[in-house]
Design a protein around this motif. Sequence first.
Motif, PDB file in Angstrom:
ATOM      1  N   LEU A 145      52.443  38.828  41.204  1.00  0.00           N
ATOM      2  CA  LEU A 145      51.667  38.633  42.429  1.00  0.00           C
ATOM      3  C   LEU A 145      52.475  39.093  43.637  1.00  0.00           C
ATOM      4  CD1 LEU A 145      50.134  35.078  41.839  1.00  0.00           C
ATOM      5  CD2 LEU A 145      49.207  37.309  41.197  1.00  0.00           C
ATOM      6  N   CYS A 146      51.796  39.740  44.561  1.00  0.00           N
ATOM      7  CA  CYS A 146      52.398  40.171  45.814  1.00  0.00           C
ATOM      8  C   CYS A 146      51.475  39.761  46.957  1.00  0.00           C
ATOM      9  CB  CYS A 146      52.595  41.691  45.843  1.00  0.00           C
ATOM     10  SG  CYS A 146      53.775  42.313  44.636  1.00  0.00           S
ATOM     11  N   VAL A 203      47.679  42.038  44.210  1.00  0.00           N
ATOM     12  CA  VAL A 203      47.879  41.720  45.615  1.00  0.00           C
ATOM     13  C   VAL A 203      46.945  40.580  45.999  1.00  0.00           C
ATOM     14  CG1 VAL A 203      47.884  42.604  47.974  1.00  0.00           C
ATOM     15  CG2 VAL A 203      48.494  44.123  46.065  1.00  0.00           C
ATOM     16  N   VAL A 204      47.531  39.483  46.448  1.00  0.00           N
ATOM     17  CA  VAL A 204      46.752  38.323  46.880  1.00  0.00           C
ATOM     18  C   VAL A 204      46.415  38.520  48.352  1.00  0.00           C
ATOM     19  CG1 VAL A 204      46.710  35.822  47.139  1.00  0.00           C
ATOM     20  CG2 VAL A 204      47.898  36.858  45.192  1.00  0.00           C
ATOM     21  N   GLY A 205      45.206  38.940  48.615  1.00  0.00           N
ATOM     22  CA  GLY A 205      44.788  39.239  49.978  1.00  0.00           C
ATOM     23  C   GLY A 205      43.722  40.304  49.987  1.00  0.00           C
ATOM     24  N   ALA A 206      43.222  40.589  51.157  1.00  0.00           N
ATOM     25  CA  ALA A 206      42.165  41.589  51.308  1.00  0.00           C
ATOM     26  C   ALA A 206      42.756  42.988  51.285  1.00  0.00           C
ATOM     27  CB  ALA A 206      41.404  41.358  52.617  1.00  0.00           C
ATOM     28  N   ARG A 207      42.089  43.878  50.588  1.00  0.00           N
ATOM     29  CA  ARG A 207      42.542  45.272  50.510  1.00  0.00           C
ATOM     30  C   ARG A 207      42.583  45.883  51.919  1.00  0.00           C
ATOM     31  NH1 ARG A 207      41.726  48.691  45.824  1.00  0.00           N
ATOM     32  NH2 ARG A 207      40.464  46.952  45.050  1.00  0.00           N
ATOM     33  N   GLY A 208      43.694  46.519  52.242  1.00  0.00           N
ATOM     34  CA  GLY A 208      43.845  47.146  53.545  1.00  0.00           C
ATOM     35  C   GLY A 208      44.485  46.267  54.592  1.00  0.00           C
ATOM     36  N   SER A 229      46.050  45.940  41.568  1.00  0.00           N
ATOM     37  CA  SER A 229      44.713  45.402  41.838  1.00  0.00           C
ATOM     38  C   SER A 229      44.816  44.389  42.963  1.00  0.00           C
ATOM     39  CB  SER A 229      44.112  44.771  40.579  1.00  0.00           C
ATOM     40  OG  SER A 229      44.917  43.682  40.128  1.00  0.00           O
ATOM     41  N   TRP A 230      43.660  43.972  43.467  1.00  0.00           N
ATOM     42  CA  TRP A 230      43.590  43.052  44.618  1.00  0.00           C
ATOM     43  C   TRP A 230      42.728  41.843  44.282  1.00  0.00           C
ATOM     44  CZ3 TRP A 230      44.899  47.992  45.322  1.00  0.00           C
ATOM     45  CH2 TRP A 230      45.768  48.311  46.382  1.00  0.00           C
ATOM     46  N   SER A 231      43.080  40.695  44.837  1.00  0.00           N
ATOM     47  CA  SER A 231      42.215  39.526  44.698  1.00  0.00           C
ATOM     48  C   SER A 231      41.087  39.568  45.721  1.00  0.00           C
ATOM     49  CB  SER A 231      43.017  38.234  44.873  1.00  0.00           C
ATOM     50  OG  SER A 231      43.490  38.105  46.199  1.00  0.00           O
TER      51      SER A 231
END
Length: 235
Positions: A145-146, A203-208, A229-231
């Motif tokens: 996780l990042c 990635v824990v968060g919104a893309r971008g 990938s993103w959450s």
Amino acid sequence: MRTTLNAIESALRSSWDDDTTFASPEYLARGDGRASRGQCGPTALVVQELLGGDLVVADVEHAGRRNGVHYWNVTAAGVELDLTADQFTPDERLVDPRRVTGRRNVDSPGERAFGLLRDRVAAVLRRPAAPGSTSTRARPRVVCLCGSLRFPDQFTAERRRLTARGVVVLSPEDVEGELTPARRRDLGELHLRRIDLADEVRVVGARGAEGEATRREIAYARERGLVVSWSDFDG
């Protein structure tokens, strides 16, 4: 490792999540939490890529009407192989099975789910077996996780969700004491070593909306060929 059917199925099941489904919200909601629900199309394509053979599709009938389709595989030897057959509810049945003919539409919305699942499975199957292991099952998928630790609840939720799916989760941790520039740098390097152990960065968060440190970690992961990938929660 030798790619056995057990290893492929294990890798697939550890790689399924919401990002690899391709089905209507109504169909998914009716599945009562089944892990394989809505995973049939991407899964059948991955199995076909690994083992060859053909695809079979049938309509899913529920409450007297057809609602969705189901895909599975037939090997070159004519053996039917359905790794998502456990997704159905007791009041659903398959009707009108037929072989899939023609070229796959690579512009289909389902291609993203297939591509992500294919890359995850490939990463799991590349991992060497544990020393001394005689198991034919693939090793569990390892996800690092990042993202910003300003969102601890989202990190906890993602760790729990992935662990429940049989995934090994690596994550940054909040530390006590002053975060001097040198200590921040050391912690950043430590997290890159976690990424070295992973098959995928999540990635824990919104893309971008990533900060500088997270963008660096994403670039590092991609340089090493890892899935990213993103959450996509709204932070």
